[in-house]
Design an enzyme around this catalytic site. Structure first.
Site, short mmCIF file in Angstrom:
data_model
loop_
_atom_site.label_atom_id
_atom_site.label_comp_id
_atom_site.label_asym_id
_atom_site.label_seq_id
_atom_site.Cartn_x
_atom_site.Cartn_y
_atom_site.Cartn_z
N THR A 169 -14.03 -14.87 -17.29
CA THR A 169 -15.15 -15.45 -16.55
C THR A 169 -15.86 -16.47 -17.45
OG1 THR A 169 -15.49 -13.50 -15.22
CG2 THR A 169 -17.45 -14.78 -15.70
N ARG A 197 -13.11 -7.98 -2.70
CA ARG A 197 -13.90 -7.36 -3.77
C ARG A 197 -14.84 -8.40 -4.39
NH1 ARG A 197 -14.57 -8.59 -9.52
NH2 ARG A 197 -14.96 -6.66 -10.63
N VAL A 198 -16.09 -8.05 -4.52
CA VAL A 198 -17.04 -8.93 -5.20
C VAL A 198 -17.52 -8.20 -6.43
CG1 VAL A 198 -19.25 -10.12 -5.04
CG2 VAL A 198 -17.71 -10.05 -3.06
N GLY A 199 -17.48 -8.87 -7.56
CA GLY A 199 -17.92 -8.24 -8.82
C GLY A 199 -19.38 -8.53 -9.10
N ASP A 200 -19.72 -8.45 -10.36
CA ASP A 200 -21.11 -8.66 -10.78
C ASP A 200 -21.53 -10.12 -10.77
OD1 ASP A 200 -19.13 -8.82 -13.02
OD2 ASP A 200 -20.89 -9.64 -14.04
N THR A 220 -20.46 -11.07 -18.66
CA THR A 220 -19.03 -11.04 -18.41
C THR A 220 -18.52 -9.65 -18.78
OG1 THR A 220 -16.88 -11.84 -19.21
CG2 THR A 220 -18.73 -12.16 -20.68
N GLY A 221 -17.38 -9.26 -18.21
CA GLY A 221 -16.82 -7.95 -18.50
C GLY A 221 -16.47 -7.22 -17.22
N HIS A 222 -16.38 -5.92 -17.29
CA HIS A 222 -15.97 -5.13 -16.12
C HIS A 222 -17.08 -5.12 -15.08
CE1 HIS A 222 -15.07 -1.10 -14.11
NE2 HIS A 222 -14.22 -2.00 -13.66
N GLY A 223 -16.84 -5.84 -13.97
CA GLY A 223 -17.88 -6.10 -12.99
C GLY A 223 -18.51 -4.86 -12.40
N1 ASP Z 1 -17.29 -9.79 -14.55
C1 ASP Z 1 -16.15 -10.36 -13.88
C2 ASP Z 1 -15.84 -9.55 -12.65
O1 ASP Z 1 -15.82 -8.33 -12.74
C3 ASP Z 1 -14.94 -10.45 -14.74
C4 ASP Z 1 -15.15 -11.00 -16.13
O2 ASP Z 1 -16.26 -11.17 -16.59
O3 ASP Z 1 -14.17 -11.30 -16.81
O4 ASP Z 1 -15.58 -10.11 -11.63
#
Ligand code: ASP
Length: 310
Positions: A169, A197-200, A220-223
């Site tokens: 991201t 699916r919608v993330g953070d 950024t990271g695991h949404g």
């Molecule tokens: N945070 C993003 C998501 O989960 C992915 C990422 O940051 O790499 O959609």
């Protein structure tokens, strides 16, 4: 007021073959955003310019180069927020748009809403004359190969999250010379995500937040983990309680790891020009430009500095 911009290119286990291009990409984006600030531009314009540049760079998972969902399609999410007014705009699950951050900006500037999703967001893009691109134009050969490789054995990050699936991201935070802060984040999400699916990333307070009274954050990271702890707002809360931007980021990421076992990263800038780039994944490409200095890194303890003249 000393203007500053910080950008990230995603927190995950960036493989060696993408490392140099990721670092080069964030450095260029920081310089691009900083040239807007040096020219007297707003923090909002600077974060949009920096994120657009990374959306156009195929090494990153945003715009061109986005990851594919479990149907092999691109679905993009983005957010932008103005710390002066708390105005914000976001889009989720959009297709055929090369620069979702600018569509999010249009939602903020031209509608009374905060987020538009899916086909509605695409219809709005059309009504605004935002340029669309053919579906396949955003898909790189690298991503198609990675998707083919992983689709057979990944049941989805919901069941089995591993930091390596959080993928590239992009985001930016900035402080302009009038004291305003802004943030922007843009992503293709996580490879093999379910359709819809919608993330953070497009969610206010999770993937980003900006408030002139405390600072601007892009995550950024695991949404799913970031959403559960509203990471961007959590970092801002720590700043409001008197923590430094660096401590606020570290405490919040540590909390996310302990509470929901999620890994990630954040970039932060305060209204006084303090900034931080922090992550709990193996790597995160980041860069920061302030005065005549360009800082950047990839590994946890790495903090390189170059002098540059604009
Ligand atoms: N945070 C993003 C998501 O989960 C992915 C990422 O940051 O790499 O959609």
């Amino acid at each position: 007021m000393s203007a500053v911009i910080v950008v990230h290119g995603g927190a995950w286990a960036i493989p060696d073959e993408l490392a140099q291009a990721s670092v080069d990409g964030v450095k260029s984006a920081a310089c691009q955003g900083f040239s807007v600030l040096k020219g007297g531009g707003s923090a909002l314009d600077a974060v949009e310019a920096a994120v657009r540049m990374m959306e156009d760079n195929t090494v990153f998972n945003a715009g061109h180069g986005a990851t594919l969902n479990n149907n092999g399609d691109v679905e993009l999410d983005a957010i932008i927020m103005d710390g002066k007014t708390l105005a914000c705009g976001a889009v989720s699950s959009v297709k055929n748009i090369a620069n979702p951050v600018s569509l999010a900006r249009a939602v903020m500037d031209k509608t009374s809403h905060v987020m538009l999703t899916g086909s509605g967001a695409n219809q709005f893009a059309e009504s605004m004359g935002v340029e669309t691109v053919p579906t396949d134009a955003l898909v790189t050969e690298y991503e198609r190969k990675e998707w083919e490789k992983h689709k057979t054995y990944v049941n989805g990050v919901m069941e089995d999250f591993n930091a390596q699936w959080a993928h590239d991201t992009v985001g930016a935070v900035a402080l302009d010379c009038t004291g305003n802060v802004a943030c922007a984040t843009s992503t293709g999400g996580i490879r093999n995500k379910k359709i819809g699916r919608v993330g953070d990333s497009p969610v206010i307070g999770s993937g980003g937040y900006a408030d002139n009274f405390s600072g601007a954050v892009s995550c950024t990271g695991h949404g799913e983990s970031i959403l559960k702890v509203t990471l961007a707002r959590l970092i801002v809360s720590h700043i409001e309680q008197g923590k430094s931007v660096s401590d606020a980021s570290q405490l919040s990421l540590q909390y996310m790891g302990e509470r929901v076992h999620g890994a990630g990263g954040s970039i932060v800038v305060s209204p006084s020009g303090q900034w931080a780039a922090t992550f709990t994944t193996e790597r995160m490409a980041w860069a920061a430009a302030q005065q005549d200095e360009l800082w950047y890194g990839l590994e946890p303890s790495q903090r390189n500095k170059e002098h540059f003249s604009q």
